[in-house]
Each structure stands twice: as C-alpha cells, then as structure tokens.
Design an enzyme around this catalytic site. Structure first.
Site, PDB file in Angstrom:
ATOM      1  N   SER A  53       0.747  -1.176  -0.094  1.00 36.47           N
ATOM      2  CA  SER A  53      -0.116  -0.085  -0.061  1.00 36.47           C
ATOM      3  C   SER A  53       0.799   1.204  -0.100  1.00 36.47           C
ATOM      4  O   SER A  53       1.660   1.346  -1.121  1.00 36.47           O
ATOM      5  CB  SER A  53      -0.994  -0.011   1.324  1.00 36.47           C
ATOM      6  N   LYS A  57     -22.701  18.630   7.804  1.00 42.54           N
ATOM      7  CA  LYS A  57     -21.809  18.927   8.741  1.00 42.54           C
ATOM      8  C   LYS A  57     -21.459  17.926   9.778  1.00 42.54           C
ATOM      9  O   LYS A  57     -20.141  17.888  10.146  1.00 42.54           O
ATOM     10  CB  LYS A  57     -22.275  20.202   9.407  1.00 42.54           C
TER      11      LYS A  57
END
Length: 380
Positions: free
Chosen positions: A177, A229
């Site tokens: 990765s 939010k």
C-alpha cells in the site's frame, strides 16, 4: 581579736571554673543549588565532549567549508549525523534511508520532527554531499497516511530530478500500500521473492456505536449549520445517513485511488525509460491487480511492479551499477539529540509525556476521519 586558727598544711578552698555557654548554632544553608549546579556543569561538559567527538569522527577539515555553506538552511529541522554502515575504504558513498513501520506525519520524537521531516532532511544531506552517488530506500512498511505517503513520494521525485542521483528501493518483508506508493518513483526496485507488496488501494475505516448508545439509553444531541456538517459521525443510526453522503465519501476514496494508480503508472514508466531492457515494464493488465490485493515479490516482478528479485546486497550492487561506480561506503544519517533537546523536554511541563509499552507488535494508530494507504493483515 580573731582567734581563728588556720592549719599551715590546709590548702585554700578552690573556686569552681566558670560555665561557658556555647554560642547558638547557625542554621545550615541548603546545598540543593550546589547539587543542581554540579549536575548542569557535568551535562554541559558531556555536551561539549560529544560535539568535539562528532567533529573529529566526521573530519573537521573535510566538513568545515560544507558546514559553513549549510549552516543556515540545513540547520532548520532534524539535526543529523553521518554514520558508516560499511567501510569499503572508498571515496564514493551510498546513503541508506530507512522507512520502517507505519508511515505517518505525526511528530514522533521530543524535537517535534516526524517521519516526513527526517526523510526530507536525509535526502537533503545526500544531495549536498558530492561523494554520495546514490541512495537506497530501505522499505519495510505496511503503508500509512495518504498525505504522509504522498509527501515522501514527492520528496523522492524532487531529489532525483534536482540532484541527478538515483534512488534504488530495497523492499523488506513488507512494502504494501503506502509502502509501495513511496517505492513507485524509485529508479529501480528490488524485492525478495517472499516480500509482501502491492495492496494498491485506499481505505477509510471507522466504527458506528449508535446501537450501543441506544441500549444504554444515551441519545446524541447535534446542532449543525448544514446537512452534511456531521459527515462520518459515529453516533448516527445507519439509516440516518443519506445516500448523498455515501456517494461523496466514495468519491473521495475513488479520487485518491486514481491518484495512487497514476503514481504507479508514472513512476514505473519513467524508471523503465531510463532502465531500458534491464528493467521491467508494467504488464498490460497491471491495473487488474491494483484492486487492493497483496502480491508476493515474484508476482510483483511478473507484473512489472518491481525490477529485480534479491536482497539488500543486490540493491547495493544495482546502485553501484546505475551510478557507474566500482565501490562505495554505505552510510546513513541518524538524528542527533543534544542537551538542548533534553532541556526542552524538561521544560514542557504543561504537556503530557506518553509512556510507550512495547508489546512486540506494531499497533497502528488510525484515525477514523483519515484516509490511508494501508494494508492490515487479517486477524486469526
């Protein structure tokens, strides 16, 4: 008339000696300040001896001019000392830069430096030293934070472009990765046949504990200025998460994933253009294997993710060949901690100091709101 009679042989009476009262004892002054002063002087002496020893070991005459030239820009950030890993009595040098463990941008020492800062400082030193002809990036990492991996990747690209010195990657047991993300721009990649690499992908992980809160009778109260939010909030019921939020988060993941694939394609293409037939080009179907799966070193070679199977010694030989040198000393740059770092640590009384417990495993500190280039082995 006094008729008293004194015998001529009787001695006169003796007067007792006067009693001398000793003066009151003065209170003893505290010697704590003397002890503190002695300790400070001892520490200062050790600091000066260390500085003199470092100057002698590095060669005062050889480094004086370079020290004057770099005393401004290079003194900002990690303070590094050069150490010899293998002395081959050669004038040329190969610098070894090690990336071990989780790749992170969080400060990991008392000086406030992080992994990215240290690697950048090491490459800066290698670029400044004319005797350093190549760098070996020694990677043993499962990956880590997206931003930190990308910054290291860019630092390696810039180093090679500006200095003209090649970076050869030597993969250890694990370079997956983010570990492969920082390896991709290297001029040449060496992997052991048993190296675990690949895992090209992006992950964002978290937990939703709303069900547990409901069982305990705890209800969250949220006030927000916009619909999204409270994205990624773990205390919302899964059926309260709108489909648009799922799409936005997935869009971020996909965008970062495309960036990862672009880094692999560009890095391997530029390396193959310089290596020619000696290197390995990416296979035509390499993208089919960039789906998060891990690969062995042998599989990575067949797909063109690496150029050669071997170990660290093979990476050294390849670095000498690419740099067109016969032999070289192997060196590395290590962080130096002096008395100023000690005092700064004592001065941080308002900050907490963590006590690290070594359990024999490297436990990644993952944040729920952060994307990672990270491979995690499945639990038993």
């Amino acid at each position: 008339m006094d008729n008293s009679f004194s015998s001529p042989g009787t001695p006169p009476p003796l007067t007792p000696p006067p009693v001398i009262t000793p003066p009151p004892s003065k209170p003893r002054k505290s010697r704590g300040w003397m002890i503190v002063s002695i300790i400070l002087f001892v520490l200062l002496g050790f600091s000066w001896l260390a500085i003199i020893a470092q100057g002698v070991s590095r060669g005062i005459g050889d480094n004086f001019n370079r020290g004057l030239k770099n005393s401004t820009a290079r003194e900002i950030g990690p303070k590094l000392d050069e150490y010899i890993l293998e002395d081959n009595d050669a004038k040329n040098k190969i610098a070894v830069v090690t990336v071990d463990g989780i790749i992170t941008g969080q400060a990991d020492d008392q000086s406030g430096n992080n992994m990215v800062d240290v690697i950048k400082a090491q490459l800066d030193r290698a670029a400044d030293d004319k005797r350093v002809k190549a760098v070996i990036l020694k990677v043993d990492s499962p990956g880590g934070e997206v931003m930190a991996s990308d910054e290291i990747n860019k630092v390696i690209v810039k180093f090679q472009d500006d200095s003209g010195k090649p970076v050869i990657c030597s993969m250890g047991s694990l370079a997956a990765s983010g570990g492969y993300y920082i390896s991709a721009p290297c001029r040449w990649i060496v992997a052991n046949e048993l190296t675990i690499t690949g895992s090209i992908g992006v992950i964002m992980h978290g937990y939703n504990y709303r069900g547990l809160m409901d069982k305990l009778g705890v209800a969250p109260m949220t006030f927000k200025s916009g619909k999204f939010k409270d994205m990624l909030s773990p205390d919302r019921s899964t059926n309260e998460i709108p489909a648009e939020e799922h799409a936005m988060v997935q869009s971020l993941i996909d965008e970062t994933y495309q960036k990862f694939k672009g880094v692999v394609a560009d890095g391997r293409a530029q390396a193959h253009a310089k290596n020619g037939k000696e290197g390995k080009p990416l296979a035509d179907n390499w993208a089919d294997y960039a789906d998060g799966r891990v690969l062995s070193g042998t599989q990575a070679l067949n797909l063109g993710f690496v150029d050669e199977l071997g170990d660290f010694d093979d990476a050294v030989n390849r670095a000498e060949k690419i740099a067109h040198i016969d032999d070289a000393n192997l060196i590395e740059y290590r962080e130096r901690y002096d008395i100023s770092d000690l005092f700064s640590m004592f001065g941080q009384s308002s900050q907490s100091h963590d006590i690290k417990l070594d359990l024999g495993v490297d436990i990644p500190k993952l944040r729920a709101d952060c994307m990672y280039f990270l491979w995690q082995a499945p639990e038993d």
